[in-house]
Design a protein around this motif. Structure first.
Motif, PDB file in Angstrom:
ATOM      1  N   UNK A 306      12.410 -25.973  -1.626  1.00  0.00           N
ATOM      2  CA  UNK A 306      12.132 -25.574  -3.000  1.00  0.00           C
ATOM      3  C   UNK A 306      10.655 -25.652  -3.324  1.00  0.00           C
ATOM      4  N   UNK A 307       9.984 -26.648  -2.788  1.00  0.00           N
ATOM      5  CA  UNK A 307       8.555 -26.819  -3.068  1.00  0.00           C
ATOM      6  C   UNK A 307       7.726 -25.684  -2.485  1.00  0.00           C
ATOM      7  N   UNK A 308       8.279 -24.981  -1.508  1.00  0.00           N
ATOM      8  CA  UNK A 308       7.547 -23.884  -0.870  1.00  0.00           C
ATOM      9  C   UNK A 308       7.819 -22.540  -1.535  1.00  0.00           C
ATOM     10  N   UNK A 309       8.764 -22.524  -2.449  1.00  0.00           N
ATOM     11  CA  UNK A 309       9.102 -21.277  -3.135  1.00  0.00           C
ATOM     12  C   UNK A 309       8.354 -21.206  -4.453  1.00  0.00           C
ATOM     13  N   UNK A 310       7.481 -20.247  -4.557  1.00  0.00           N
ATOM     14  CA  UNK A 310       6.748 -20.046  -5.797  1.00  0.00           C
ATOM     15  C   UNK A 310       7.434 -18.948  -6.596  1.00  0.00           C
ATOM     16  N   UNK A 311       7.400 -19.086  -7.904  1.00  0.00           N
ATOM     17  CA  UNK A 311       8.029 -18.062  -8.715  1.00  0.00           C
ATOM     18  C   UNK A 311       7.909 -18.362 -10.182  1.00  0.00           C
ATOM     19  N   UNK A 317      14.802 -15.713 -14.595  1.00  0.00           N
ATOM     20  CA  UNK A 317      13.941 -15.026 -13.626  1.00  0.00           C
ATOM     21  C   UNK A 317      13.846 -15.832 -12.333  1.00  0.00           C
ATOM     22  N   UNK A 318      13.799 -17.145 -12.460  1.00  0.00           N
ATOM     23  CA  UNK A 318      13.705 -18.023 -11.306  1.00  0.00           C
ATOM     24  C   UNK A 318      14.952 -17.888 -10.435  1.00  0.00           C
ATOM     25  N   UNK A 319      16.127 -17.895 -11.045  1.00  0.00           N
ATOM     26  CA  UNK A 319      17.378 -17.777 -10.300  1.00  0.00           C
ATOM     27  C   UNK A 319      17.445 -16.415  -9.612  1.00  0.00           C
ATOM     28  N   UNK A 320      17.029 -15.377 -10.330  1.00  0.00           N
ATOM     29  CA  UNK A 320      17.036 -14.035  -9.740  1.00  0.00           C
ATOM     30  C   UNK A 320      16.117 -13.968  -8.531  1.00  0.00           C
ATOM     31  N   UNK A 321      14.943 -14.588  -8.634  1.00  0.00           N
ATOM     32  CA  UNK A 321      13.986 -14.580  -7.523  1.00  0.00           C
ATOM     33  C   UNK A 321      14.538 -15.333  -6.318  1.00  0.00           C
ATOM     34  N   UNK A 322      15.277 -16.399  -6.547  1.00  0.00           N
ATOM     35  CA  UNK A 322      15.878 -17.149  -5.435  1.00  0.00           C
ATOM     36  C   UNK A 322      16.905 -16.278  -4.716  1.00  0.00           C
ATOM     37  N   UNK A 324      16.974 -13.002  -4.626  1.00  0.00           N
ATOM     38  CA  UNK A 324      16.250 -11.953  -3.905  1.00  0.00           C
ATOM     39  C   UNK A 324      15.617 -12.502  -2.626  1.00  0.00           C
ATOM     40  N   UNK A 325      15.121 -13.731  -2.690  1.00  0.00           N
ATOM     41  CA  UNK A 325      14.507 -14.322  -1.505  1.00  0.00           C
ATOM     42  C   UNK A 325      15.517 -14.429  -0.364  1.00  0.00           C
ATOM     43  N   UNK A 326      16.688 -14.965  -0.661  1.00  0.00           N
ATOM     44  CA  UNK A 326      17.700 -15.137   0.385  1.00  0.00           C
ATOM     45  C   UNK A 326      18.184 -13.777   0.882  1.00  0.00           C
ATOM     46  N   UNK A 327      18.337 -12.821  -0.011  1.00  0.00           N
ATOM     47  CA  UNK A 327      18.823 -11.504   0.384  1.00  0.00           C
ATOM     48  C   UNK A 327      17.810 -10.729   1.218  1.00  0.00           C
ATOM     49  N   UNK A 328      16.543 -10.742   0.788  1.00  0.00           N
ATOM     50  CA  UNK A 328      15.537  -9.853   1.375  1.00  0.00           C
ATOM     51  C   UNK A 328      14.645 -10.514   2.416  1.00  0.00           C
ATOM     52  N   UNK A 329      14.348 -11.805   2.249  1.00  0.00           N
ATOM     53  CA  UNK A 329      13.387 -12.455   3.142  1.00  0.00           C
ATOM     54  C   UNK A 329      14.049 -13.207   4.290  1.00  0.00           C
ATOM     55  N   UNK A 361      23.248 -17.813   5.254  1.00  0.00           N
ATOM     56  CA  UNK A 361      22.557 -17.360   4.051  1.00  0.00           C
ATOM     57  C   UNK A 361      23.265 -17.868   2.796  1.00  0.00           C
ATOM     58  N   UNK A 362      24.597 -17.927   2.859  1.00  0.00           N
ATOM     59  CA  UNK A 362      25.351 -18.415   1.697  1.00  0.00           C
ATOM     60  C   UNK A 362      25.056 -19.879   1.426  1.00  0.00           C
ATOM     61  N   UNK A 363      25.039 -20.700   2.482  1.00  0.00           N
ATOM     62  CA  UNK A 363      24.775 -22.124   2.277  1.00  0.00           C
ATOM     63  C   UNK A 363      23.341 -22.339   1.791  1.00  0.00           C
ATOM     64  N   UNK A 364      22.388 -21.558   2.302  1.00  0.00           N
ATOM     65  CA  UNK A 364      21.017 -21.667   1.828  1.00  0.00           C
ATOM     66  C   UNK A 364      20.936 -21.327   0.345  1.00  0.00           C
TER      67      UNK A 364
END
Length: 882
Positions: A306-311, A317-322, A324-329, A361-364
């Motif tokens: 979590x500390x490495x995820x900026x947003x 918006x934060x939840x949406x970005x998380x 998107x991160x798991x889906x796309x990155x 990906x689901x557990x992450x």
């Protein structure tokens, strides 16, 4: 166990392929990268498989196999390439062994080719393969084909195309000297169950296949009084139950000569062969309790992630970005051998390696959402069987995919972390129609039904401007995508170049407009991906051969307007003979509106049509006024499938719909539009008023000469502007005529378009008429060598330039869709003329010495003399110029 004969795997693999095609649950990796990676894995594994040798063992003592009739003279129908004589599967839960035996008679060359390669799959991480027999029976005689050195151990990775590598091995034997009517008979045992299940076990037996089977023989051997759940699916075969030596035996023995066949385009979730599902799990809660330890993780690891995820600091918006991160990155890639096929990797490992399969990906995602204070859980689903998963007893192998549910402000929401390039906020992220799933949540006791999936929406607006009747037209297409359609289009633009997409679209529309050409690249707008998930595209084309000559009447032209994209959605069956369900597609709303601007008034009879086919509803509307024609089609697919009994009605209504799609325009070049007498009267009146005003100007506008008269005619450089002065009134009158300002259809069309176009047409008409009168007056002044001529020419040039500039602005600002030809070239020429001729008419001595005459009714005619002026008699009979 799932290790069946190659033929059985074929039936299920085709279903899985269909499932992957429809849902696209795996992210895309380029073909070259995937192939390279797969090749590296296979190369690396060669060193471990090359040295492996197959071992031969006697059949286990607990196995009770069924003899086959080797001398039966079978009457085989034509077209049956082979037939199973025995399909045998025996399971020993106590010793954790599964015995297989298959016997088939090959009846043709194709049957020989399909069955001469024996393939036995197993997972070396927990299974041991023991081969017992490989025989060919020919004319009742046994030919032993079992030679361990003939087996090749290979790693096929049959799911590599879906980025899944399970590490399974295949023991491959190429049989030699196989002849028509031979019976191939082989058996083997797989020892060891996947330790991830502990003492639990689940599986299923097929009781009919897509091919004929003379005998099915199934046995399950369990410790005495061990509870085991059975569920018969689409059959009534019951096991014989016996007990001996502290074990219970469940035995099925029956024929399967009634092969199962499915109609074309059957919903994949309903493709269920008659089977018996068995499981030692007593209920769904026990499955949840089994899965919960597999999905545990360290919260300290998650905090580090979590500390490495900026947003954004905004919660939604934060939840949406998380998400998107798991889906796309985190790319989709599964290494699923042994326990890894069910136990996810830790969130920290998945985050560091930036790849994982569905459960990884689901557990992450679950761990990251929980770290934000959101209640979240993994959910097991079956992408193939969907809600039919509930027809089986509780078991752990009923699922093939993992997704996530989380609670947002009291509402349970769902997201598939393996779908990349999605849009929308938390409330409208597209979630596939999986229908039911098992939430891995403490104390959960049942399957969960998912909310109905909103229909995806695609809205198309076409704007066709028919410029003339010589074949030219322009086409502008604005398309709006919502929901799943938006996600699919976003993936297309991310994974393909604009040039590739533009070409594919152009090729598509060439099916209805052969002379179509792109006027520019496709414009793509995805400004609010994380909000409304709406994507808009804009396409512009030029159609050179819009009009075609009629084959029936050589004097008639026609053009067809056709919703090509809508037609591709109704490729339903042509025959009504059907019993099974028919798959229509995923429910959606598709609409296309076409606005046609004709070069003249066009009579259109208003028309409406609505067709309700049960599975879909279609609406068509046509109307028009003046030179504007509006055509709209709306197609709403209401359900994914319909019963086979409803197919005849579907076909009937589809044919009616197909008849509504085409709209034809016909035109006879020999006909012409009516004259607008109001325009003729207005033109005449304006000319008369201009004549009156012009006559007054002619008499009264007499600036003082700026030099002595040295020339009595136009000469020198003045010849060039004289040509312009002559051309302008001609060009104006041509513009009035070719612009069809006297054609009644033009004014009717302007009225139909709206007040803005009416005002534009009126102002243009009045301006051109006045400009014509003024240019005639300027022409007279010019060739009469009047002193006012230079000023009038300058005014004419300036007015012409300003009018072109205003016209270009108004057209581009308010009437761009009408396809009016640009005035940019005329503006450029006008600017050049202004810079050349205005200074010339102001400074030139030739101009000053040429335009020296004024108007007077009683005036002496002054004749320039070298040493003075000669005065003649006054002539007052009629006015004359000096």
């Amino acid at each position: 166990m799932n290790y069946k004969l190659k033929k059985i795997r074929f039936f299920r693999s085709k279903i899985r392929e269909l499932n992957i095609y429809i849902f696209g649950i795996n992210s895309t990796i380029s073909f070259m990268k995937r192939t390279l990676f797969q090749g590296m894995l296979l190369f690396a594994f060669t060193f471990t498989t090359h040295a492996q040798k197959l071992e031969v063992y006697e059949k286990p003592v607990w196995v009770k196999t069924t003899p086959i009739d080797l001398n039966n003279k079978r009457e085989i129908p034509i077209g049956e390439g082979f037939r199973y004589l025995l399909f045998e599967n025996q399971v020993n839960l106590k010793d954790k062994q599964v015995f297989y035996r298959y016997s088939m008679q090959v009846l043709s060359a194709d049957g020989i080719a399909e069955n001469s390669d024996l393939v036995i799959e197993y997972d070396p991480t927990f299974q041991k393969l023991e081969v017992h027999e490989v025989n060919i029976y020919r004319d009742g005689k046994r030919i032993n084909k079992l030679n361990p050195s003939d087996f090749k151990i290979i790693q096929k990775e049959t799911s590599a195309d879906r980025n899944i590598y399970d590490g399974a091995l295949s023991a491959l034997l190429h049989l030699t000297d196989v002849q028509k009517n031979d019976i191939i008979d082989y058996s083997y045992t797989l020892k060891g169950f996947n330790p991830v299940f502990g003492d639990q076990f689940s599986g299923f037996f097929y009781h009919k296949l897509g091919i004929k089977v003379e005998k099915f023989n199934y046995r399950i051997v369990v410790p005495h009084n061990q509870k085991i759940q059975f569920q018969a699916v689409r059959h009534e075969y019951k096991p014989e139950i016996s007990s001996q030596n502290g074990i219970d035996i469940y035995h099925w023995n029956h024929d399967g000569l009634q092969a199962v066949s499915f109609d074309t385009n059957v919903p994949y979730w309903s493709v269920l062969y008659p089977m018996t599902s068995y499981s030692t799990f007593p209920d769904w809660k026990s499955v949840v309790d089994w899965a919960l330890p597999l999905y545990r993780y360290s919260e300290s690891e998650v905090n580090a992630i979590k500390s490495q995820l900026k947003g954004s600091k905004d919660n939604i918006a934060r939840i949406t970005e998380i998400i998107r991160f798991v889906q796309d990155d985190i790319r989709y890639l599964g290494l699923e051998s042994g326990m890894s096929s069910y136990r996810p990797n830790s969130p920290q490992k998945v985050f560091n390696q930036k790849y994982g399969d569905c459960k990884d990906k689901s557990l992450l995602l679950v761990s990251l959402l929980r770290s934000e204070g959101i209640e979240a859980f993994p959910v097991l689903v079956n992408t193939q069987w969907k809600s039919n998963v509930e027809v089986f007893p509780a078991n752990a192998i009923a699922f093939d995919h993992c997704v996530v549910t989380f609670n947002w402000k009291g509402e349970d929401l769902y997201v598939d972390p393996t779908i990349s390039n999605q849009g929308g906020n938390l409330m409208n992220i597209y979630f596939p129609d999986y229908r039911k799933g098992l939430v891995i949540k403490p104390n959960n006791t049942s399957l969960t039904s998912f909310p109905e999936v909103p229909k995806s929406v695609q809205k198309v607006d076409e704007f066709i401007v028919v410029k003339d009747f010589e074949g030219n037209a322009s086409l502008e297409i604005r398309t709006e995508y919502r929901g799943k359609r938006a996600d699919e289009l976003r993936s297309s633009f991310i994974n393909s170049t604009v040039e590739e997409i533009s070409k594919s679209y152009l090729d598509f529309y060439a099916g209805i407009y052969p002379g179509i050409k792109a006027a520019g690249p496709i414009e793509y707008l995805d400004a609010d991906r994380n909000i409304s998930n709406v994507i808009t595209t804009l396409e512009t084309y030029e159609i050179e051969n819009f009009w075609q000559k009629s084959e029936e009447d050589e004097n008639q032209l026609y053009a067809e307007v056709y919703p090509l994209e809508l037609n591709s959605r109704i490729s339903f069956p042509k025959t009504a003979s059907r019993e099974m369900e028919y798959f229509l597609g995923e429910p959606e709303v598709f609409s296309i509106s076409t606005k046609i601007v004709m070069p003249e008034s066009w009579p259109v009879q208003s028309y409406q049509k609505r067709i309700d086919a049960g599975g879909f509803v279609y609406e068509n509307e046509v109307n028009g006024e003046g030179n504007i024609i509006n055509i709209s089609h709306k197609y709403e697919l209401l359900k994914a499938s319909i019963p086979g009994s409803d197919v005849p009605k579907l076909i009937e209504q589809k044919n009616l719909m197909a008849n509504e799609l085409s709209f034809f325009l016909t035109y006879n070049p020999n006909s012409s539009g009516s004259v607008n007498f109001l325009a003729v009267f207005s033109f005449t009146l304006l000319l008369f008023l201009s004549f009156v005003l012009g006559l007054r100007i002619f008499k009264q506008y007499n600036p003082e000469p700026q030099a002595r008269s040295l020339y009595d005619s136009i000469g020198g450089w003045l010849i060039l502007p004289s040509i312009t002065v002559i051309i302008i009134p001609i060009a104006v009158i041509v513009n009035l005529v070719t612009g069809e300002y006297f054609n009644n259809s033009v004014w009717v069309g302007a009225e139909a378009y709206g007040t803005s176009l009416q005002v534009y047409c009126v102002v243009s008409f009045v301006f051109l008429t006045i400009l014509f009168a003024y240019s005639i007056l300027t022409l007279i002044f010019f060739f009469k060598l009047r002193t006012a001529a230079p000023q009038m020419v300058i005014i004419l040039l300036v007015v012409n330039f300003v009018s072109l500039l205003l016209d270009e602005y108004v057209v581009n600002q308010y009437f761009h869709e009408l396809g009016v030809e640009s005035s940019s070239r005329d503006i450029g020429r006008s600017v050049i003329g202004l810079f050349i001729w205005i200074p010339y008419f102001v400074k030139s001595n030739r101009v000053k010495s040429t335009f020296t005459k004024t108007y007077s009714e009683n005036k002496y005619n002054l004749i320039p003399m070298e040493n003075g002026v000669k005065e003649e008699e006054n002539n007052s009979e009629k006015p004359y110029l000096e």
